[in-house]
Design an enzyme around this catalytic site. Structure first.
Site, PDB file in Angstrom:
ATOM      1  N   ALA A   1      29.119   5.608   1.821  1.00  0.00           N
ATOM      2  CA  ALA A   1      29.773   4.461   2.463  1.00  0.00           C
ATOM      3  C   ALA A   1      31.274   4.537   2.216  1.00  0.00           C
ATOM      4  O   ALA A   1      31.740   5.310   1.373  1.00  0.00           O
ATOM      5  CB  ALA A   1      29.207   3.161   1.907  1.00  0.00           C
ATOM      6  N   LYS A   2      32.023   3.786   2.933  1.00  0.00           N
ATOM      7  CA  LYS A   2      33.473   3.666   2.687  1.00  0.00           C
ATOM      8  C   LYS A   2      33.972   2.455   3.442  1.00  0.00           C
ATOM      9  O   LYS A   2      33.403   2.045   4.451  1.00  0.00           O
ATOM     10  CB  LYS A   2      34.205   4.914   3.208  1.00  0.00           C
ATOM     11  CG  LYS A   2      35.531   5.177   2.513  1.00  0.00           C
ATOM     12  CD  LYS A   2      35.324   5.643   1.095  1.00  0.00           C
ATOM     13  CE  LYS A   2      36.489   6.353   0.510  1.00  0.00           C
ATOM     14  NZ  LYS A   2      36.119   7.201  -0.626  1.00  0.00           N
ATOM     15  N   GLY A   3      35.063   1.885   2.941  1.00  0.00           N
ATOM     16  CA  GLY A   3      35.631   0.738   3.644  1.00  0.00           C
ATOM     17  C   GLY A   3      37.055   0.534   3.216  1.00  0.00           C
ATOM     18  O   GLY A   3      37.606   1.312   2.438  1.00  0.00           O
TER      19      GLY A   3
END
Ligand code: NAD
Length: 446
Positions: free
Chosen positions: A135-137
């Site tokens: 994931a990444k944000g």
């Protein structure tokens, strides 16, 4: 506009429409024209697929992010104006476990970059065999232009907006460029307050009193030490006495240089953004670290030659450890690199053209998704400790980290030998194979 919190480059509108509301929104596409890193993700998948020959139905879902979310983050700034920032969160894949990946605060944060970074997290977690997806944000903002209060309000509102999409069994954020343990503490508090109970396992990279793990700060550098030692071993060399040059002296570079020196390597050069210091007889690392702590620069360290960062890359060393930023070894300079082994501490320090040249010349590149995975491994340990509410001694964390990194290195190395490919391709093959295996075992839902 003076402070340019998100800056015009970020599409912020200077005029104040509608009763003092200003917009920091970017349009859906990145403001600058640049190489789309998601193209690299697809190329890596193709590279692995050419060897693995997986069923097309198993591969196709991996070419798409599982969930991509864009949220608006309205925040009252210190001057009383309202600004609206844009926030993102992508879960690329969760076949092996909940999403795992950092929160980035930078003016250039955009959806395509988050997708690529989330995919790389999925590959990385699979290589070190921890039960997470990728994931990444992040939020498109410039933290260097924000007060602490503004940073806190952005964080709390961003986390409120993605509240339903994160959690210890769903998606677990961590620090990335522009965020810190301080920011992770606000993430943990916002999530816990909305839940009504304390939930340290929602985020990693926290300060130790809030459920952070011993050894987390040094973890990436320590992982690099183990990977460098194992690589040298495979080519019949000892770490003791090996000559190493390290580019970048931040969290990753300074810890790697310190730990390599302590383990007996001869660190001959280190650099920060202002230049490199070089002593062919080996640097006295404890003194370099003390000098850097005092002056916040390497330049001027007594008894060393001052080089620029390009010269550092060309030094006659056994191991080159680029640990600063992306795209440092390129088609323009790769042919001049003398190191036989390049261990990628930074994410993406070698461009595709640079990589091809190094491979052609027989240099061994240990890819970032293996080499710098120590940070996410100790993030995993932090999550485990938070979830069972019992904390290990730092020495135990370091020992378990070594076990994980050596096992990952061995797995990549045997994949490399089995398929007669370079180490980077081997890492993609291993990651994609493990993810496809999990997807296949689970089957297609509904
Ligand atoms: P940092 O900001 O702490 O340090 C970056 C260092 O690079 C600084 O010393 C800076 O002076 C130097 N630098 C910047 N521009 C440079 C240039 N043009 N030439 C030479 N040096 C330059 O960052 P960090 O946390 O050490 O991360 C470094 C790299 O490692 C990044 O690519 C990051 O994504 C990656 N990484 C970090 C971690 C982690 O746990 N911190 C984990 C995995 C990967």
């Amino acid at each position: 506009m003076g402070r340019g919190r998100s800056g015009m480059a970020n599409g912020r509108v200077g005029a104040v429409p509608l009763g003092g509301v200003r917009s920091a929104f970017k349009s859906g596409t990145p403001a600058r024209v640049h190489h789309n890193p998601f193209d690299d993700v697809l190329e890596q998948l193709d590279r692995a697929a050419r060897v693995l020959q997986p069923d097309a139905d198993a591969l196709e879902p991996l070419r798409h992010a599982r969930r991509q979310v864009i949220v608006s983050v309205p925040v009252k700034m210190d001057d009383g104006q309202l600004e609206v920032f844009e926030g993102y969160r992508v879960v690329y894949d969760n076949s092996r476990g909940p999403g795992k990946g950092g929160i980035r605060y930078h003016p250039d944060v955009n959806l395509e970059d988050c997708k690529a970074l989330a995919a790389w997290m999925a590959w990385k977690c699979a290589i070190v065999d921890i039960p997470f997806g990728g994931a990444k944000g992040g939020v498109a903002c410039d933290p260097s232009k924000l007060s602490e209060g503004e940073l806190e309000r952005i964080t709390r509102r961003y986390i409120s907006e993605i509240f339903d999409l994160i959690g210890p069994t769903v998606d677990i954020p961590a620090p990335d460029v522009g965020t810190s343990p301080r920011v992770m503490a606000w993430v943990m508090d916002t999530f816990s307050m909305k839940k009504g109970y304390v939930e340290p396992g929602v985020v990693t990279g926290k300060p130790i009193p809030l459920g952070g793990s011993g050894g987390r700060l040094e973890a990436t550098g320590r992982g690099l030490l183990f990977v460098t030692r194992e690589t040298l071993r495979r080519v019949g060399r000892d770490l003791a006495g090996a000559r190493v040059a390290v580019q970048g002296f931040g969290n990753v570079g300074s810890n790697a240089a310190k730990l390599l020196h302590n383990a007996g390597a001869c660190v001959v050069a280190v650099s920060d953004v202002s230049g490199a210091i070089y002593d062919p007889r080996g640097l006295d690392m404890p003194r370099v670290l003390a000098y850097y702590r005092e002056t916040r620069q390497l330049r001027g360290f007594p008894g060393t030659q001052l080089l620029d960062n390009q010269e550092l890359l060309r030094l006659p060393v056994d191991v080159l450890l680029p640990a600063a930023m992306e795209s440092q070894i390129t088609g323009d300079n790769a042919a001049e690199i003398q190191a036989r082994i390049i261990v990628e501490g930074a994410n993406g320090p070698t461009t595709r053209e640079g990589d091809e040249i190094l491979n052609r010349r027989g240099q061994l590149v240990v890819p970032d998704i293996l080499a710098n995975a120590g940070g996410v491994v100790v993030s995993y340990f932090e999550w485990v400790q938070d979830r069972y509410g019992y904390f290990w001694k730092e020495a135990e964390v370091n020992e378990r980290l070594e076990e994980k990194m050596v096992a990952a290195f061995d797995a990549v190395w045997s994949t490399k030998e089995r398929f007669e490919v370079d180490a980077r391709t081997a890492a993609y093959i291993l990651a994609v194979d493990r993810i496809i295996e999990a997807r296949t075992l689970r089957g297609l839902y509904a």
